[in-house]
Design a protein around this motif. Sequence first.
Motif, PDB file in Angstrom:
ATOM      1  N   HIS A  84      45.528  54.856  41.966  1.00  0.00           N
ATOM      2  CA  HIS A  84      46.728  55.466  42.519  1.00  0.00           C
ATOM      3  C   HIS A  84      46.544  55.897  43.964  1.00  0.00           C
ATOM      4  CE1 HIS A  84      49.851  58.671  42.988  1.00  0.00           C
ATOM      5  NE2 HIS A  84      50.567  57.768  42.346  1.00  0.00           N
ATOM      6  N   ASP A  85      45.321  56.178  44.399  1.00  0.00           N
ATOM      7  CA  ASP A  85      45.091  56.595  45.783  1.00  0.00           C
ATOM      8  C   ASP A  85      44.999  55.413  46.737  1.00  0.00           C
ATOM      9  OD1 ASP A  85      42.598  55.521  45.267  1.00  0.00           O
ATOM     10  OD2 ASP A  85      41.468  57.268  45.950  1.00  0.00           O
ATOM     11  N   GLY A  86      45.216  54.191  46.230  1.00  0.00           N
ATOM     12  CA  GLY A  86      45.211  53.007  47.073  1.00  0.00           C
ATOM     13  C   GLY A  86      43.890  52.276  47.139  1.00  0.00           C
ATOM     14  N   THR A  87      42.867  52.778  46.467  1.00  0.00           N
ATOM     15  CA  THR A  87      41.574  52.091  46.463  1.00  0.00           C
ATOM     16  C   THR A  87      41.645  50.864  45.565  1.00  0.00           C
ATOM     17  OG1 THR A  87      40.417  54.194  46.774  1.00  0.00           O
ATOM     18  CG2 THR A  87      39.104  52.318  46.061  1.00  0.00           C
ATOM     19  N   VAL A  88      41.234  49.724  46.113  1.00  0.00           N
ATOM     20  CA  VAL A  88      41.201  48.468  45.354  1.00  0.00           C
ATOM     21  C   VAL A  88      39.769  48.217  44.895  1.00  0.00           C
ATOM     22  CG1 VAL A  88      41.535  45.976  45.483  1.00  0.00           C
ATOM     23  CG2 VAL A  88      43.159  47.508  46.593  1.00  0.00           C
ATOM     24  N   PHE A  89      39.595  47.925  43.601  1.00  0.00           N
ATOM     25  CA  PHE A  89      38.278  47.666  43.021  1.00  0.00           C
ATOM     26  C   PHE A  89      38.216  46.262  42.444  1.00  0.00           C
ATOM     27  CE2 PHE A  89      38.482  52.310  42.674  1.00  0.00           C
ATOM     28  CZ  PHE A  89      37.218  52.682  43.133  1.00  0.00           C
ATOM     29  N   SER A  90      37.104  45.606  42.642  1.00  0.00           N
ATOM     30  CA  SER A  90      36.825  44.392  41.886  1.00  0.00           C
ATOM     31  C   SER A  90      36.397  44.804  40.474  1.00  0.00           C
ATOM     32  CB  SER A  90      35.723  43.579  42.558  1.00  0.00           C
ATOM     33  OG  SER A  90      34.508  44.304  42.558  1.00  0.00           O
ATOM     34  N   ILE A  91      36.398  43.842  39.568  1.00  0.00           N
ATOM     35  CA  ILE A  91      35.905  44.087  38.211  1.00  0.00           C
ATOM     36  C   ILE A  91      34.463  43.582  38.151  1.00  0.00           C
ATOM     37  CG2 ILE A  91      36.172  43.505  35.772  1.00  0.00           C
ATOM     38  CD1 ILE A  91      39.159  43.328  36.234  1.00  0.00           C
ATOM     39  N   GLU A  92      33.541  44.495  37.923  1.00  0.00           N
ATOM     40  CA  GLU A  92      32.127  44.142  37.918  1.00  0.00           C
ATOM     41  C   GLU A  92      31.761  43.346  36.676  1.00  0.00           C
ATOM     42  OE1 GLU A  92      28.185  43.667  38.726  1.00  0.00           O
ATOM     43  OE2 GLU A  92      29.770  44.348  40.071  1.00  0.00           O
ATOM     44  N   LYS A  93      32.273  43.783  35.504  1.00  0.00           N
ATOM     45  CA  LYS A  93      31.859  43.145  34.263  1.00  0.00           C
ATOM     46  C   LYS A  93      32.804  43.527  33.135  1.00  0.00           C
ATOM     47  CE  LYS A  93      27.705  42.680  31.336  1.00  0.00           C
ATOM     48  NZ  LYS A  93      26.309  43.152  31.128  1.00  0.00           N
ATOM     49  N   ILE A  94      33.104  42.565  32.271  1.00  0.00           N
ATOM     50  CA  ILE A  94      33.779  42.868  31.003  1.00  0.00           C
ATOM     51  C   ILE A  94      32.679  43.154  29.990  1.00  0.00           C
ATOM     52  CG2 ILE A  94      35.283  42.016  29.173  1.00  0.00           C
ATOM     53  CD1 ILE A  94      36.613  40.222  31.243  1.00  0.00           C
ATOM     54  N   LEU A  95      32.631  44.372  29.496  1.00  0.00           N
ATOM     55  CA  LEU A  95      31.544  44.792  28.612  1.00  0.00           C
ATOM     56  C   LEU A  95      31.746  44.318  27.175  1.00  0.00           C
ATOM     57  CD1 LEU A  95      31.040  48.438  29.937  1.00  0.00           C
ATOM     58  CD2 LEU A  95      29.779  46.378  30.556  1.00  0.00           C
ATOM     59  N   ALA A  96      32.982  44.291  26.718  1.00  0.00           N
ATOM     60  CA  ALA A  96      33.262  43.880  25.335  1.00  0.00           C
ATOM     61  C   ALA A  96      34.763  43.728  25.163  1.00  0.00           C
ATOM     62  CB  ALA A  96      32.716  44.894  24.340  1.00  0.00           C
ATOM     63  N   SER A  97      35.154  43.019  24.104  1.00  0.00           N
ATOM     64  CA  SER A  97      36.580  42.881  23.804  1.00  0.00           C
ATOM     65  C   SER A  97      36.773  42.567  22.336  1.00  0.00           C
ATOM     66  CB  SER A  97      37.214  41.777  24.666  1.00  0.00           C
ATOM     67  OG  SER A  97      36.784  40.506  24.229  1.00  0.00           O
ATOM     68  N   ASN A  98      37.976  42.822  21.861  1.00  0.00           N
ATOM     69  CA  ASN A  98      38.359  42.497  20.493  1.00  0.00           C
ATOM     70  C   ASN A  98      39.735  41.843  20.557  1.00  0.00           C
ATOM     71  OD1 ASN A  98      39.667  42.767  17.869  1.00  0.00           O
ATOM     72  ND2 ASN A  98      37.934  44.034  17.273  1.00  0.00           N
ATOM     73  N   GLY A 117      41.569  40.530  48.903  1.00  0.00           N
ATOM     74  CA  GLY A 117      41.111  39.312  49.539  1.00  0.00           C
ATOM     75  C   GLY A 117      39.900  39.525  50.418  1.00  0.00           C
ATOM     76  N   GLU A 118      39.837  40.673  51.078  1.00  0.00           N
ATOM     77  CA  GLU A 118      38.681  40.968  51.928  1.00  0.00           C
ATOM     78  C   GLU A 118      37.415  41.173  51.098  1.00  0.00           C
ATOM     79  OE1 GLU A 118      39.870  44.239  54.342  1.00  0.00           O
ATOM     80  OE2 GLU A 118      41.139  43.008  55.657  1.00  0.00           O
ATOM     81  N   LEU A 119      37.560  41.760  49.907  1.00  0.00           N
ATOM     82  CA  LEU A 119      36.390  41.888  49.023  1.00  0.00           C
ATOM     83  C   LEU A 119      35.907  40.520  48.559  1.00  0.00           C
ATOM     84  CD1 LEU A 119      37.238  44.971  46.764  1.00  0.00           C
ATOM     85  CD2 LEU A 119      35.534  44.837  48.568  1.00  0.00           C
ATOM     86  N   ILE A 120      36.843  39.626  48.289  1.00  0.00           N
ATOM     87  CA  ILE A 120      36.459  38.275  47.882  1.00  0.00           C
ATOM     88  C   ILE A 120      35.764  37.558  49.032  1.00  0.00           C
ATOM     89  CG2 ILE A 120      37.302  36.029  47.119  1.00  0.00           C
ATOM     90  CD1 ILE A 120      39.653  37.500  45.815  1.00  0.00           C
ATOM     91  N   ASP A 121      36.338  37.655  50.221  1.00  0.00           N
ATOM     92  CA  ASP A 121      35.730  37.003  51.382  1.00  0.00           C
ATOM     93  C   ASP A 121      34.322  37.528  51.641  1.00  0.00           C
ATOM     94  OD1 ASP A 121      38.026  35.522  51.761  1.00  0.00           O
ATOM     95  OD2 ASP A 121      38.907  36.932  53.195  1.00  0.00           O
ATOM     96  N   ALA A 122      34.085  38.793  51.297  1.00  0.00           N
ATOM     97  CA  ALA A 122      32.756  39.388  51.471  1.00  0.00           C
ATOM     98  C   ALA A 122      31.845  39.109  50.277  1.00  0.00           C
ATOM     99  CB  ALA A 122      32.878  40.897  51.684  1.00  0.00           C
ATOM    100  N   LYS A 123      32.331  38.282  49.331  1.00  0.00           N
ATOM    101  CA  LYS A 123      31.569  37.904  48.128  1.00  0.00           C
ATOM    102  C   LYS A 123      31.180  39.120  47.294  1.00  0.00           C
ATOM    103  CE  LYS A 123      29.750  33.730  50.331  1.00  0.00           C
ATOM    104  NZ  LYS A 123      30.857  32.915  49.785  1.00  0.00           N
ATOM    105  N   LEU A 124      32.100  40.069  47.192  1.00  0.00           N
ATOM    106  CA  LEU A 124      31.880  41.274  46.394  1.00  0.00           C
ATOM    107  C   LEU A 124      32.718  41.262  45.118  1.00  0.00           C
ATOM    108  CD1 LEU A 124      31.865  43.953  49.253  1.00  0.00           C
ATOM    109  CD2 LEU A 124      29.894  43.013  48.020  1.00  0.00           C
ATOM    110  N   ALA A 125      33.352  40.131  44.825  1.00  0.00           N
ATOM    111  CA  ALA A 125      34.208  40.030  43.649  1.00  0.00           C
ATOM    112  C   ALA A 125      33.849  38.799  42.841  1.00  0.00           C
ATOM    113  CB  ALA A 125      35.668  39.968  44.083  1.00  0.00           C
ATOM    114  N   LYS A 126      34.289  38.794  41.582  1.00  0.00           N
ATOM    115  CA  LYS A 126      33.957  37.705  40.666  1.00  0.00           C
ATOM    116  C   LYS A 126      35.233  37.026  40.172  1.00  0.00           C
ATOM    117  CE  LYS A 126      29.763  40.036  39.031  1.00  0.00           C
ATOM    118  NZ  LYS A 126      29.042  40.610  37.877  1.00  0.00           N
ATOM    119  N   PRO A 127      35.201  35.701  40.023  1.00  0.00           N
ATOM    120  CA  PRO A 127      36.362  34.993  39.488  1.00  0.00           C
ATOM    121  C   PRO A 127      36.506  35.243  37.989  1.00  0.00           C
ATOM    122  CG  PRO A 127      34.555  33.469  39.812  1.00  0.00           C
ATOM    123  CD  PRO A 127      34.106  34.781  40.387  1.00  0.00           C
TER     124      PRO A 127
END
Length: 357
Positions: free
Chosen positions: A192-206, A85-95
């Motif tokens: 696993h170390d507790g670091t939370v990451f936003s997803i920058e980009k979906i590169l491809a999918s099938n 939530g803090e990353l979102i509030d800082a506008k560092l995440a994407k919907p």
Amino acid sequence: MRSPKFTCVRERASLCVGWVLLSMFASMAIYGLEGCAARTTMDDCPFATNHGNDRTWIRASNRDGDDHSIVSDQDIAARLEVEGGELIDAKLAKPSEELAAGLGRAHADLPPDSVMTRVGGSPMDLPTLYRMACEGVLVVASIYQCDSCDQWHTAGGATAFVLSRDGLCVTNHHVLAEHEHEHTLYPFVMAHDGTVFSIEKILASNEEDDVAIFRLGAGQRDGRSIAIDEARLTPIPLVEGSPVGTPIALIAHPDRLFYTMTSGIISRRITNESIMPGQARTDEVSVTCDYAVGSSGGPILDDRGRAVGMVMATHTIFAGKGRSREPQMVVRKCVPAERILDVISKEGRVEGRGIVP
């Protein structure tokens, strides 16, 4: 039913206190099941006051020397909501709606050597494999902000795993494509170390093979910004062609039971040749290790820590008819590593790469 007669003030007071406590517990049960329900302030919302911005409820992140087999489900869920939530509030995440643009690309157009594919290494017992592989397995969750409080809440969960040290990861197409919700969802992952990451980009999918390749974005742990190379992310190599009978293990998050390991063997390899024009062939691997909802995207590992495939779906076989139908067997379907590599690079697989000796 006849009303009880009170013989003294103490008895009457005790009964009144009992009714008050019963009402309180009933309210807690309702709000615990329904999130914030009709609460209008953070102070009144038990779902919010459990977390807030106070990190004393979060156990210290897994560090060197920690026992990787000890997991706190509550800490992981809370960390996703607060730090995400803090990353979102800082506008560092994407919907999810913005990220969904990448679901239409068939290939990530990356060089074939963008991910680790290796042969060799010594076989490991299951405890060693668990300790080694946990740092490459990610929790996937979408969080949203409800209309009743200013805290973030989790909607669903799944699994993913790391393919490269610069943040290339893989999960199922359906994990990132299922984003319909009454509120705006923000997909996140947690290492696993507790670091939370936003997803920058979906590169491809099938969609047919149920594979999605994505890259990690901004990271945070314990309120501090974390770069990808600072987190303890161990890439999991891919290996092709593992035969039926290969011993395997899975680390995933069934029903929010985070970092659960099960084991089994590869029970079947199948190819579904398309009979429809314009449709490609799909391949599947079946395994005998248990998994459930929340395990989607989890790596199927051989005894050397290489991913032979990825959890996809289950198919239950029933016997009998009508009300007498009973489940007899659950077929556990997985995406083979070959199909993951196909989505990573349109150049296709390098012949012989990653084949088990």
